[in-house]
Design a protein around this motif. Structure first.
Motif: not given
Length: 317
Positions: A260-261, A263-264, A268
C-alpha cells in the motif's frame, strides 16, 4: 504406560538429555581422577563415598542415554517410568530386607541374652550341685565317723543322723524351691518374649500399611505431575501454533502495508509528475502566446489584418 511426545518436544528433550549425559560423564571422569588421588588410609571413607558417587553418576548417565535414544527414536519416555518403578521396587525390597535383618538382629540379641541368663542359672545350679555333693561328702564322712563311734554313742549318732537327714531334706527342699523359682522366671521371660514378638509383628504390620499408604500417595502425586506435564505440553504446543499463525498474519499484514505504501508513493509521484507537467505546459503555452510562436503566430497576424481593415474603413468615411 507409554507417553508419546511430538517430534519437536522429543528433539528438545533429547538435546537437553544429551547435554546432561555429557555433564555426567565429565563429573564421573572428575570423580575418577579425585579417587586416584586419594592414597592415604585416613581418607578411605571419603574414597568410598566418591566411588559410590561415581557409580551413581554412571548409572544415571546410562539411564539418560537410554532415555535419549528412546526420545530420539520413539518420541516417548516409558523407560524413565520403568526405571522409577524398578527403583521403587528395589527400595521396597531393600526396606523389607533391612526390616527383616533388624528384626532378626533383635531376636538374635534377645536369644543371646536369654542364653547368657540360662548359662548363669546353669552355673548357679552347678554351684548348688557342688554344694550338695560337698554336703553328701560331709554326710559320708560323718556317717563313717558315726560308724566308728556307733558302739559308744549310738544315741548321739542317731541324733546326728536325724539332724543330718533333716538338714539334707531342708537343703533339697531349698534346691527344689530355687529350681521352681528359676522355672517361673523362665516362664515369665518366655511370656515377655512372646509378647515382645507379638508387639513387633503388630508394629511390622502397621509399618507395612504406612509404607503402602506412602507408595499410593507417591503414585498419585506422580500421576498428577504427569497430567500437569501433559497439560503444559499441550498448552505450549497450542501457544506455538498461535504464535506461528500470528507471525504469518503479521508478515501478510506487513506485506500489505508495504505494498500500500509503494502504491501510495507511486500515486503521489504520478500526481506530482502530472502537476509538474501541467505547470510546464501552462508555462510553455504562455511563452508561445506571449512570443507568438507556432499556431499562436498565425492567430496574431489575422487579428492584426482585421484591425488594419477596420482602420481603413474608418478613414474612408
Amino acid at each position: 504406560m507409554k507417553m508419546s511426545l511430538s517430534r519437536i518436544q522429543s528433539l528438545s528433550l533429547a538435546a537437553v538429555l544429551k547435554d546432561c549425559s555429557d555433564q555426567l560423564d565429565i563429573v564421573g571422569y572428575t570423580l575418577t581422577v579425585q579417587i586416584g588421588r586419594e592414597q592415604s588410609t585416613a581418607e578411605s571413607q571419603e574414597k568410598a563415598r566418591l566411588t559410590k558417587l561415581r557409580r551413581d553418576c554412571q548409572y544415571i548417565s546410562q539411564q539418560v542415554s537410554k532415555l535419549y535414544l528412546e526420545l530420539e527414536e520413539k518420541q516417548s519416555f516409558s523407560s524413565l517410568l520403568q526405571v522409577v518403578e524398578e527403583e521403587e521396587q528395589r527400595r521396597e525390597e531393600e526396606n523389607k530386607r533391612r526390616e527383616a535383618m533388624r528384626e532378626l538382629e533383635q531376636r538374635k540379641h534377645t536369644v543371646m541374652r536369654l542364653d547368657e541368663e540360662i548359662i548363669q542359672k546353669n552355673k548357679k545350679l552347678k554351684d548348688m550341685d557342688q554344694q550338695l555333693r560337698d554336703l553328701e561328702q560331709q554326710l559320708t564322712e560323718q556317717s563313717s565317723q558315726i560308724a566308728k563311734e556307733k558302739k559308744l554313742e549310738e544315741k548321739t549318732i542317731e541324733r546326728e543322723l536325724q539332724k543330718t537327714q533333716l538338714e539334707t531334706m531342708q537343703t533339697e527342699k531349698l534346691l527344689e524351691d530355687k529350681l521352681e523359682l528359676v522355672q517361673v522366671k523362665l516362664k515369665e521371660e518366655k511370656r515377655v518374649h512372646e509378647e515382645s514378638e507379638k508387639f513387633l509383628q503388630n508394629r511390622h504390620k502397621e509399618l507395612q500399611q504406612l509404607l503402602q499408604q506412602w507408595q499410593q500417595s507417591t503414585k498419585q502425586m506422580l500421576q498428577e505431575k504427569e497430567q500437569q506435564l501433559n497439560s503444559v505440553s499441550c498448552k505450549r504446543t497450542v501457544n506455538l501454533d498461535r504464535l506461528t499463525e500470528m507471525r504469518r498474519k503479521f508478515r501478510e499484514m506487513e506485506q500489505v502495508v508495504m505494498e500500500d505504501r509503494e502504491e501510495q508513493e507511486k500515486l503521489r509521484q504520478q500526481q506530482a509528475e502530472v502537476k509538474a507537467a501541467t505547470k510546464l505546459q501552462a508555462w510553455w503555452r504562455g511563452c508561445m502566446v506571449r512570443r507568438g510562436l507556432g499556431s499562436f503566430k498565425k492567430a496574431e497576424e489575422g487579428k492584426k489584418g482585421k484591425k488594419k481593415k477596420k482602420e481603413g474603413k474608418k478613414k474612408k468615411k
